[in-house]
Design a protein around this motif. Structure first.
Motif, mmCIF file in Angstrom:
data_model
loop_
_atom_site.group_PDB
_atom_site.id
_atom_site.type_symbol
_atom_site.label_atom_id
_atom_site.label_comp_id
_atom_site.label_asym_id
_atom_site.label_seq_id
_atom_site.Cartn_x
_atom_site.Cartn_y
_atom_site.Cartn_z
ATOM 1 N N GLY A 137 3.030 10.088 -9.809
ATOM 2 C CA GLY A 137 2.540 9.624 -11.104
ATOM 3 C C GLY A 137 1.043 9.513 -11.205
ATOM 4 O O GLY A 137 0.491 9.356 -12.284
ATOM 5 N N GLY A 138 0.351 9.583 -10.055
ATOM 6 C CA GLY A 138 -1.095 9.434 -10.065
ATOM 7 C C GLY A 138 -1.521 7.999 -10.325
ATOM 8 O O GLY A 138 -0.716 7.101 -10.489
ATOM 9 N N GLY A 139 -2.818 7.774 -10.358
ATOM 10 C CA GLY A 139 -3.330 6.446 -10.660
ATOM 11 C C GLY A 139 -3.137 5.435 -9.559
ATOM 12 O O GLY A 139 -3.169 4.227 -9.813
ATOM 13 N N ALA A 140 -2.898 5.905 -8.330
ATOM 14 C CA ALA A 140 -2.681 4.982 -7.219
ATOM 15 C C ALA A 140 -3.979 4.270 -6.857
ATOM 16 O O ALA A 140 -5.053 4.869 -6.838
ATOM 17 C CB ALA A 140 -2.141 5.744 -6.009
ATOM 18 N N HIS A 141 -3.872 2.976 -6.581
ATOM 19 C CA HIS A 141 -5.025 2.186 -6.158
ATOM 20 C C HIS A 141 -5.034 2.107 -4.640
ATOM 21 O O HIS A 141 -4.069 1.660 -4.029
ATOM 22 C CB HIS A 141 -4.948 0.778 -6.753
ATOM 23 N N VAL A 142 -6.109 2.567 -4.023
ATOM 24 C CA VAL A 142 -6.224 2.583 -2.569
ATOM 25 C C VAL A 142 -7.152 1.468 -2.126
ATOM 26 O O VAL A 142 -8.356 1.494 -2.391
ATOM 27 C CB VAL A 142 -6.734 3.948 -2.053
ATOM 28 N N ASP A 143 -6.595 0.465 -1.480
ATOM 29 C CA ASP A 143 -7.359 -0.642 -0.931
ATOM 30 C C ASP A 143 -7.401 -0.467 0.583
ATOM 31 O O ASP A 143 -6.357 -0.403 1.231
ATOM 32 C CB ASP A 143 -6.685 -1.969 -1.286
ATOM 33 N N PRO A 144 -8.587 -0.376 1.197
ATOM 34 C CA PRO A 144 -8.668 -0.104 2.643
ATOM 35 C C PRO A 144 -7.906 -1.113 3.496
ATOM 36 O O PRO A 144 -7.203 -0.734 4.437
ATOM 37 C CB PRO A 144 -10.180 -0.160 2.918
ATOM 38 N N VAL A 145 -8.025 -2.399 3.174
ATOM 39 C CA VAL A 145 -7.306 -3.412 3.950
ATOM 40 C C VAL A 145 -5.800 -3.239 3.769
ATOM 41 O O VAL A 145 -5.022 -3.348 4.732
ATOM 42 C CB VAL A 145 -7.742 -4.824 3.544
ATOM 43 N N GLY A 146 -5.380 -2.953 2.544
ATOM 44 C CA GLY A 146 -3.965 -2.728 2.289
ATOM 45 C C GLY A 146 -3.427 -1.532 3.048
ATOM 46 O O GLY A 146 -2.309 -1.560 3.576
ATOM 47 N N VAL A 147 -4.222 -0.461 3.125
ATOM 48 C CA VAL A 147 -3.806 0.729 3.869
ATOM 49 C C VAL A 147 -3.674 0.411 5.356
ATOM 50 O O VAL A 147 -2.730 0.843 6.021
ATOM 51 C CB VAL A 147 -4.804 1.882 3.639
ATOM 52 N N VAL A 148 -4.623 -0.355 5.896
ATOM 53 C CA VAL A 148 -4.548 -0.740 7.313
ATOM 54 C C VAL A 148 -3.292 -1.582 7.565
ATOM 55 O O VAL A 148 -2.586 -1.382 8.566
ATOM 56 C CB VAL A 148 -5.817 -1.508 7.736
ATOM 57 N N LEU A 149 -2.995 -2.515 6.680
ATOM 58 C CA LEU A 149 -1.798 -3.335 6.826
ATOM 59 C C LEU A 149 -0.531 -2.467 6.770
ATOM 60 O O LEU A 149 0.422 -2.689 7.529
ATOM 61 C CB LEU A 149 -1.750 -4.402 5.742
ATOM 62 N N ALA A 150 -0.513 -1.482 5.861
ATOM 63 C CA ALA A 150 0.637 -0.584 5.781
ATOM 64 C C ALA A 150 0.773 0.253 7.045
ATOM 65 O O ALA A 150 1.890 0.529 7.514
ATOM 66 C CB ALA A 150 0.505 0.327 4.557
ATOM 67 N N LEU A 151 -0.355 0.662 7.609
ATOM 68 C CA LEU A 151 -0.327 1.413 8.861
ATOM 69 C C LEU A 151 0.227 0.546 9.990
ATOM 70 O O LEU A 151 1.038 1.003 10.807
ATOM 71 C CB LEU A 151 -1.736 1.891 9.211
ATOM 72 N N VAL A 152 -0.187 -0.720 10.030
ATOM 73 C CA VAL A 152 0.356 -1.654 11.028
ATOM 74 C C VAL A 152 1.863 -1.807 10.842
ATOM 75 O O VAL A 152 2.627 -1.822 11.819
ATOM 76 C CB VAL A 152 -0.344 -3.021 10.918
ATOM 77 N N ALA A 153 2.309 -1.899 9.602
ATOM 78 C CA ALA A 153 3.743 -2.014 9.327
ATOM 79 C C ALA A 153 4.496 -0.785 9.817
ATOM 80 O O ALA A 153 5.568 -0.894 10.429
ATOM 81 C CB ALA A 153 3.972 -2.222 7.833
ATOM 82 N N GLY A 154 3.946 0.399 9.560
ATOM 83 C CA GLY A 154 4.603 1.625 9.992
ATOM 84 C C GLY A 154 4.687 1.739 11.505
ATOM 85 O O GLY A 154 5.723 2.126 12.063
#
Length: 281
Positions: A137-154
């Motif tokens: 759908g586009g329009g995704a908001h990329v937050d660096p801290v959020g991405v790091v947390l998601a990487l930790v979750a994965g």
């Protein structure tokens, strides 16, 4: 890689089907969480489901004492820590960077880490389909801290999947392994839930959401996941769980009246084809 007892000659679908069934249940997490009371922090909602669901897994499983006595306690501790880490990292990731980005990063990390060497083409196709589905759908908001947390979750998800698969492959009962790992995760997460605040649990909505997360997306889903790991390697299992965002997307359309763009439907089709191929021996 874990070793598996092939004397029982399980059917090729014995492993994939329970894992895909678990994905159907995990896919309801986002829809259920949307009904949580407004004051409830996202991390507290995830923690509540793990605390009560993990405790239920531990109390109802036979053989947990034997697993705790005979299994490698370092592996059990690693499994408990990473199972707790997944819940405590993923929900804040969603709050910071949105469902689309957090889901893509978290769910794609484990298959890339574990599956790219064993079945690289199918893993790449499945991850690509998942990414197109949730980001189409586009329009995704990329937050660096959020991405790091998601990487930790994965990475956490990959770790406890390997731990459970390895212990089950050594001959420990799947339900006892899952009960021991998630019982430990429940104990580790309980203080965090208390610190974040649990007053919202006393509301009707809080009780209903927590009951669903504990009974359906934790207790029942991880029983199915452990059963599937008896005959499926961790690499294939984590790739199959990419079906979860497809379920979540369909529920969003049906229950929450959301709209999916054409690109997302195309990504869902690509993902379905890849997962169908991965389900074959």
């Amino acid at each position: 890689m874990p070793t598996f007892d092939v004397r029982a000659r399980p059917r090729p679908t014995a492993g994939p089907l329970p894992i895909l069934a678990a994905c159907l249940l995990w896919g309801t997490t986002g829809t259920a969480g949307s009904f949580a009371p407004a004051p409830a922090p996202a991390a507290a909602v995830g923690a509540a489901g793990l605390v009560f669901g993990g405790l239920l897994l531990f109390l109802t499983a036979r053989g947990t004492r034997e697993v705790l006595r005979t299994a490698d306690r370092r592996l059990l501790l690693l499994g408990a820590v990473t199972a707790a880490g997944y819940a405590l990292a993923f929900y804040p990731a969603v709050a910071r960077t949105g469902v689309a980005v957090a889901t893509t990063v978290a769910l794609a990390t484990a298959p890339i880490v574990l599956g790219v060497r064993s079945r690289p083409l199918l893993t790449l196709v499945a991850v690509t389909g998942c990414a197109v589905l949730v980001l189409g759908g586009g329009g995704a908001h990329v937050d660096p801290v959020g991405v790091v947390l998601a990487l930790v979750a994965g990475l956490s998800y990959a770790a406890y999947s390997v731990v459970c698969a390895h212990l089950i492959g050594l001959g420990h009962p799947s339900r006892a392994v899952v009960g021991a790992v998630f019982g430990g995760a429940s104990l580790l997460t309980a203080p965090v839930l208390w610190w974040l605040g649990a007053g919202w649990l006393a509301t009707p909505a809080g009780l209903a959401v927590t009951a669903h997360l504990a009974l359906v997306t934790t207790f029942l889903a991880y029983l199915l996941f452990g059963l599937g790991l008896r005959h499926t390697g961790a690499a294939t299992a984590t790739t199959l769980t990419l079906a979860e965002p497809a379920v979540a997307a369909v529920l969003g359309v049906v229950v929450l009246d959301e709209r999916l763009p054409l690109a997302s439907w195309f990504g869902m089709a690509v993902l379905a084809l890849a997962l169908t191929a991965l389900s074959r021996p």
